[in-house]
Scaffold this motif. Structure first.
Motif, mmCIF file in Angstrom:
data_model
loop_
_atom_site.group_PDB
_atom_site.id
_atom_site.type_symbol
_atom_site.label_atom_id
_atom_site.label_comp_id
_atom_site.label_asym_id
_atom_site.label_seq_id
_atom_site.Cartn_x
_atom_site.Cartn_y
_atom_site.Cartn_z
ATOM 1 N N GLY A 8 48.064 29.289 56.531
ATOM 2 C CA GLY A 8 48.585 29.070 57.841
ATOM 3 C C GLY A 8 47.516 29.110 58.853
ATOM 4 N N GLY A 9 47.824 28.485 59.801
ATOM 5 C CA GLY A 9 46.542 28.316 61.192
ATOM 6 C C GLY A 9 45.227 27.880 60.719
ATOM 7 N N ILE A 10 45.055 27.024 59.737
ATOM 8 C CA ILE A 10 43.842 26.543 59.398
ATOM 9 C C ILE A 10 43.580 24.998 59.451
ATOM 10 N N ASP A 11 44.068 24.380 60.452
ATOM 11 C CA ASP A 11 43.740 23.105 60.782
ATOM 12 C C ASP A 11 42.329 22.749 60.865
ATOM 13 N N GLY A 12 41.931 22.099 59.779
ATOM 14 C CA GLY A 12 40.311 22.164 59.771
ATOM 15 C C GLY A 12 39.678 23.121 59.510
ATOM 16 N N GLY A 13 40.242 24.360 59.166
ATOM 17 C CA GLY A 13 39.363 25.891 58.933
ATOM 18 C C GLY A 13 39.338 26.272 57.488
ATOM 19 N N THR A 14 39.022 27.380 57.432
ATOM 20 C CA THR A 14 38.595 27.996 56.096
ATOM 21 C C THR A 14 39.486 29.256 55.704
ATOM 22 N N LEU A 15 40.012 29.397 54.939
ATOM 23 C CA LEU A 15 40.689 30.687 54.581
ATOM 24 C C LEU A 15 39.723 31.338 53.338
ATOM 25 N N THR A 16 39.485 32.588 53.319
ATOM 26 C CA THR A 16 38.966 33.336 51.994
ATOM 27 C C THR A 16 39.845 34.609 51.491
ATOM 28 N N VAL A 17 39.597 34.686 50.262
ATOM 29 C CA VAL A 17 40.349 35.971 49.767
ATOM 30 C C VAL A 17 39.477 36.500 48.678
ATOM 31 N N ASN A 18 39.027 37.816 48.956
ATOM 32 C CA ASN A 18 38.110 38.483 47.941
ATOM 33 C C ASN A 18 39.084 38.983 46.714
ATOM 34 N N PHE A 19 38.469 39.177 45.636
ATOM 35 C CA PHE A 19 38.786 39.862 44.523
ATOM 36 C C PHE A 19 37.574 40.196 43.569
ATOM 37 N N SER A 20 38.396 40.842 42.463
ATOM 38 C CA SER A 20 37.532 41.235 41.461
ATOM 39 C C SER A 20 38.724 41.573 40.091
ATOM 40 N N VAL A 21 37.871 41.704 39.039
ATOM 41 C CA VAL A 21 38.478 42.057 37.862
ATOM 42 C C VAL A 21 37.909 43.267 37.157
ATOM 43 N N PRO A 22 38.832 44.268 36.218
ATOM 44 C CA PRO A 22 38.099 45.327 35.608
ATOM 45 C C PRO A 22 37.480 45.062 34.395
ATOM 46 N N GLN A 23 37.726 43.960 34.003
ATOM 47 C CA GLN A 23 37.067 43.333 32.520
ATOM 48 C C GLN A 23 36.977 41.946 32.500
ATOM 49 N N VAL A 24 36.273 41.561 31.673
ATOM 50 C CA VAL A 24 36.313 39.688 31.693
ATOM 51 C C VAL A 24 37.440 39.334 31.529
ATOM 52 N N SER A 25 37.935 38.265 32.189
ATOM 53 C CA SER A 25 39.332 37.825 32.155
ATOM 54 C C SER A 25 39.328 36.383 32.658
ATOM 55 N N GLN A 26 40.345 35.665 31.757
ATOM 56 C CA GLN A 26 40.593 34.470 32.412
ATOM 57 C C GLN A 26 41.729 34.690 33.692
ATOM 58 N N ILE A 27 41.416 33.616 34.721
ATOM 59 C CA ILE A 27 42.137 33.912 36.002
ATOM 60 C C ILE A 27 42.902 32.448 36.216
ATOM 61 N N SER A 28 43.885 32.255 36.825
ATOM 62 C CA SER A 28 44.568 31.034 37.299
ATOM 63 C C SER A 28 44.360 31.179 38.826
ATOM 64 N N VAL A 29 43.825 30.217 39.364
ATOM 65 C CA VAL A 29 43.528 29.860 40.798
ATOM 66 C C VAL A 29 44.286 28.875 41.315
ATOM 67 N N GLY A 30 44.986 28.835 42.450
ATOM 68 C CA GLY A 30 45.644 27.793 42.925
ATOM 69 C C GLY A 30 46.417 28.146 44.246
ATOM 70 N N LEU A 31 47.645 27.092 44.373
ATOM 71 C CA LEU A 31 48.541 27.451 45.277
ATOM 72 C C LEU A 31 50.013 27.193 45.002
ATOM 73 N N VAL A 32 50.833 27.773 45.545
ATOM 74 C CA VAL A 32 52.153 27.807 45.291
ATOM 75 C C VAL A 32 53.010 27.537 46.534
ATOM 76 N N ALA A 33 53.771 26.691 46.825
ATOM 77 C CA ALA A 33 54.455 26.230 47.926
ATOM 78 C C ALA A 33 56.055 25.995 48.210
ATOM 79 N N THR A 34 56.860 26.584 48.911
ATOM 80 C CA THR A 34 58.103 26.220 49.084
ATOM 81 C C THR A 34 58.125 25.630 50.598
ATOM 82 N N GLN A 35 58.417 24.667 50.806
ATOM 83 C CA GLN A 35 58.405 23.992 52.220
ATOM 84 C C GLN A 35 59.679 23.070 52.298
#
Length: 410
Positions: free
Chosen positions: A367-394
């Motif tokens: 939200g509130g990113i008309d022409g802007g950027t959002l950032t999310v920091n993360f890490s994992v404790p061991q080598v892992s596959q991850i799923s990255v994306g978005l989910v929406a109900t609108q």
């Protein structure tokens, strides 16, 4: 009457007699040397080469013209050491090849002669050649591996360049295939990278570098093996404008489509007559973006999901960066849309479970990113596959034209 000096006559007579006697003696000595005939030389070896090796050399040459040759002798160390090579002549040209072993690392001066059965030798040929051993071996270093990037069974390896004057040939890589077999491949020094299509995901590999001290050397030298543990670098593909769409599904109305692989789009996101998530553009700047749009005659979304799977390294701080072209999403939207990073390759939770699902590593409401950027920091404790994306109900007239996704290491 003419008088003679008898003293002078006697002197000349005696000298002439002595010269005659000496000449006869010399002639007799010459006869001793030629009693068995004139001096005889065998034909020398032709196209003579002495090639260097590991504590050894290889001699090569041709016997062309002389049918009497029966033997080749090689001398070195001021003739203190020698080797004898028997030769059986044929009616044609005969190749001679022999390896002389047990020669400590050094520079050698070799003398080479042929002989016949009577012991008559050829004119000597002198050749200088080197041998290589511990000193040369100690000077060799393994080629530097800049990085290795695993992507499922696909492994990309990038190498640094090396000084070619060292005699470097390339590197041998030993890896485990996706079927659990050990396999070896060779990467030429002129190749800066290699892609292995069947490498078992994150299985250790080892590699060593090969050298020849000269182009004519008969032996190859190897460095010790270096063992490498592949380290994943999470990368998102088809992740920026212009996004690619699934050409099999095609476009609906010339505008709406489904994102091409590796994006995975669920059925709930395909509200535009069976496609959704890709926007070919309604106006300038919005062409070929990712977009979940409801309203304006299009249905609402309930748990629409678009994601892709990548792999993160252990205990590394990453940041997901999400940039829009334009959007009217708000953090005050009921239900709304979320950026989500979840453990595993099984995709994303429903909107109502994003904040509590145990597989979710990190999330942020969009939200509130008309022409802007959002950032999310993360890490994992061991080598892992991850799923990255978005989910929406609108509901209602909502859109979010996405410009890019990126994961960086902090």
């Amino acid at each position: 009457m003419k008088k003679y000096n008898f003293k002078k006559v006697s002197y000349y007579f005696i000298m002439t007699l002595l010269i005659g006697v000496y000449s006869c003696s010399v002639n007799d000595d010459y006869k001793k040397f030629v009693e068995e005939g004139e001096l005889s030389y065998t034909g020398k070896i032709d196209s003579l080469k002495i090639l260097p090796g590991r504590n050894r050399v290889k001699l090569e040459g041709l016997i062309i013209s002389d049918p009497k040759v029966t033997q080749l002798r090689v001398y070195w160390n001021s003739k203190k050491d020698s080797a004898i090579v028997p030769i059986t002549r044929t009616s044609g040209v005969d190749a001679v090849s022999t390896v002389i072993e047990n020669l400590p690392e050094n520079i050698y001066n070799f003398e080479v002669k042929t002989f016949d059965a009577k012991g008559n030798g050829s004119i000597a040929q002198n050749v200088t050649a080197s041998t290589y051993g511990p000193r040369y071996q100690a000077s060799l270093t393994n080629r530097n591996m800049i990085n290795n990037i695993p992507d499922g069974d696909r492994l990309t390896i990038n190498f640094a360049d090396m000084d070619r004057s060292s005699g470097v040939l390339g590197s041998e890589i030993v890896y485990t295939t996706s079927n659990g077999l050990e396999k070896t491949i060779f990467v030429d020094i002129n190749d800066s990278n290699v892609v292995i299509p069947d490498s078992k995901f994150l299985a250790p590999l080892k590699y060593r570098t090969t050298f020849k001290p000269t182009t004519t050397a008969i032996d190859i030298f190897y460095t010790d093996y270096t063992t490498v543990q592949p380290r994943p670098t999470p990368a998102l593909k088809n992740a920026k404008q212009p996004f690619a769409y699934d050409t099999v599904a095609g476009l609906v109305g010339g505008r709406w489509g489904t994102l091409a692989e590796p994006w995975i789009t669920n059925a709930a996101a395909k509200t535009h007559n069976g496609v959704g998530g890709y926007d070919n553009g309604c106006c300038a700047g919005r062409e070929k973006t990712m977009n979940l749009e409801s309203g304006w005659g299009s249905p609402n979304y309930t748990n629409a999901k678009i994601h892709q799977v990548t792999t993160a390294d252990a205990n590394v701080n990453y940041q997901l960066r999400f940039t829009t072209v334009t959007s009217n999403y708000s953090t005050n939207d009921a239900a709304g849309a979320y950026l989500v990073i979840a453990l595993g390759a099984n995709g994303l939770p429903n909107v109502e479970n994003v904040t509590t699902a145990p597989e979710v590593i990190a999330y942020k409401k969009i939200g509130g990113i008309d022409g802007g950027t959002l950032t999310v920091n993360f890490s994992v404790p061991q080598v892992s596959q991850i799923s990255v994306g978005l989910v929406a109900t609108q509901t209602g007239e909502k859109y979010c034209n996405i410009k890019s996704w990126e994961i960086i290491k902090l």
